[in-house]
Design a protein around this motif. Structure first.
Motif, short mmCIF file in Angstrom:
data_model
loop_
_atom_site.label_atom_id
_atom_site.label_comp_id
_atom_site.label_asym_id
_atom_site.label_seq_id
_atom_site.Cartn_x
_atom_site.Cartn_y
_atom_site.Cartn_z
N ALA A 74 87.16 1.33 -0.94
CA ALA A 74 88.24 0.35 -0.70
C ALA A 74 89.60 1.01 -0.59
O ALA A 74 90.46 0.54 0.17
CB ALA A 74 88.24 -0.69 -1.83
N HIS A 75 89.81 2.11 -1.32
CA HIS A 75 91.14 2.72 -1.28
C HIS A 75 91.43 3.33 0.08
O HIS A 75 92.60 3.43 0.48
CB HIS A 75 91.27 3.78 -2.39
CG HIS A 75 90.38 4.98 -2.19
ND1 HIS A 75 89.10 5.04 -2.69
CD2 HIS A 75 90.61 6.16 -1.56
CE1 HIS A 75 88.56 6.21 -2.38
NE2 HIS A 75 89.46 6.91 -1.69
N LEU A 76 90.38 3.73 0.82
CA LEU A 76 90.60 4.23 2.17
C LEU A 76 91.05 3.11 3.11
O LEU A 76 91.94 3.30 3.95
CB LEU A 76 89.33 4.89 2.71
CG LEU A 76 88.87 6.18 2.02
CD1 LEU A 76 87.59 6.69 2.66
CD2 LEU A 76 89.96 7.24 2.10
N LYS A 77 90.44 1.94 2.94
CA LYS A 77 90.84 0.80 3.75
C LYS A 77 92.27 0.37 3.42
O LYS A 77 93.05 0.03 4.32
CB LYS A 77 89.87 -0.37 3.53
CG LYS A 77 88.42 -0.06 3.89
CD LYS A 77 87.53 -1.26 3.59
CE LYS A 77 86.07 -0.96 3.83
NZ LYS A 77 85.18 -2.10 3.51
N GLU A 78 92.58 0.38 2.14
CA GLU A 78 93.94 0.01 1.73
C GLU A 78 94.97 1.00 2.27
O GLU A 78 96.05 0.60 2.72
CB GLU A 78 94.02 -0.05 0.21
CG GLU A 78 93.17 -1.17 -0.41
CD GLU A 78 93.15 -1.09 -1.93
OE1 GLU A 78 93.79 -0.17 -2.48
OE2 GLU A 78 92.49 -1.94 -2.56
N ALA A 79 94.62 2.27 2.26
CA ALA A 79 95.54 3.28 2.80
C ALA A 79 95.73 3.09 4.30
O ALA A 79 96.85 3.21 4.82
CB ALA A 79 95.01 4.68 2.51
N ALA A 80 94.65 2.76 4.99
CA ALA A 80 94.74 2.53 6.43
C ALA A 80 95.62 1.32 6.74
O ALA A 80 96.42 1.33 7.67
CB ALA A 80 93.34 2.33 7.02
N THR A 81 95.45 0.28 5.93
CA THR A 81 96.30 -0.90 6.11
C THR A 81 97.76 -0.58 5.80
O THR A 81 98.68 -1.05 6.47
CB THR A 81 95.81 -2.04 5.20
OG1 THR A 81 94.44 -2.33 5.49
CG2 THR A 81 96.63 -3.31 5.43
N GLY A 82 97.95 0.27 4.78
CA GLY A 82 99.30 0.60 4.37
C GLY A 82 100.09 1.39 5.41
O GLY A 82 101.31 1.28 5.48
N ILE A 83 99.41 2.18 6.21
CA ILE A 83 100.12 2.96 7.23
C ILE A 83 100.23 2.20 8.55
O ILE A 83 100.67 2.76 9.55
CB ILE A 83 99.44 4.33 7.46
CG1 ILE A 83 98.02 4.15 7.99
CG2 ILE A 83 99.46 5.15 6.20
CD1 ILE A 83 97.34 5.46 8.36
N GLY A 84 99.78 0.93 8.54
CA GLY A 84 99.99 0.08 9.70
C GLY A 84 98.90 0.06 10.73
O GLY A 84 99.12 -0.38 11.86
#
Length: 243
Positions: free
Chosen positions: A137-147
């Protein structure tokens, strides 16, 4: 307690077994009988590979996209239902699937391709779905965070991280496919099953093995090639075989 390395003994036993089988095959005349069917083996192996490539490609083109769709949050509620539909291809005996496909597609390679694709799509679909859900999940969250958009997140984050599991499903499906192709002979499909079933009917062991041995060799070669493809396609951080 000091462990004992059994690898040299196992290798020696394997070499001795192979040597013994070679001596037996030469002395019994099996090699000459096997070579007698060489032209048929080459011809039927080509058709065997063709059926595998066509049906396997169809299974991949269905299994991966459907697995991706089912892994989306909006479709996860129906994932089990869809899985059960495709699970019919593995729970119902393969000959029954071949017979059903023959009933509306006739006799020949067409019903064989349909039945083979339907029987081998589930491992690809299931592994695609499972692999995408197992992306941290943290990879998905990071991807969302960078737009990244959902599509970019799928292509650049989720699929690369799930690719090892997806390729494992493809390898399983192709192995099932190659082993099932001989049954297509029962509905007019061309392949090494022609030698296998003719050998069984005539009680001709060399003829039967002339179809069975190449089938096993094709399955091993396909697994090795897909293993090599997995090694190069799956990124180093995800593939446990690349350290």
């Amino acid at each position: 307690m000091k462990s004992i390395n059994l690898s040299p003994y196992i290798n020696a036993l394997l070499m001795l077994t192979v040597f013994t089988l070679g001596v037996w095959a030469q002395s019994s005349g099996f090699i000459e009988q096997f070579i007698y069917y060489w032209d048929e083996i080459v011809y039927l192996s080509g058709h065997h590979i063709k059926l595998t490539l066509i049906s396997g490609s169809i299974a991949v083109m269905i299994g991966i996209p459907v697995g991706v769709i089912l892994s989306r949050p909006s479709c996860r509620k129906i994932a089990d239902i869809v899985m059960q539909i495709f699970n019919v291809g593995t729970t119902v005996p393969t000959l029954a699937v071949l017979a059903l496909s023959m009933s509306f597609l006739g006799i020949g390679d067409k019903p064989a391709v349909f039945a083979l694709a339907f029987a081998s799509v589930l491992p690809i679909l299931r592994n695609t779905y499972t692999g995408l859900l197992s992306v941290p999940a943290h990879l998905k969250e990071a991807a969302t965070g960078i737009g990244l958009t959902p599509w970019q997140q799928l292509m650049k984050v989720e699929l690369p991280n799930a690719m090892y599991v997806i390729m494992a499903g493809v390898r399983t499906a192709i192995a099932i496919n190659i082993g099932t192709v001989p049954l297509a002979f029962q509905i007019g499909g061309t392949g090494l099953g022609e030698l296998i079933f003719a050998g069984i009917d005539l009680y001709d062991t060399p003829m039967m093995l002339a179809g069975a041995i190449p089938t096993a060799v094709l399955a091993l070669i396909a697994d090795i090639l897909l293993g090599m493809l997995t090694y190069f396609v799956v990124s180093k951080g995800v593939n446990p075989n690349r350290k």
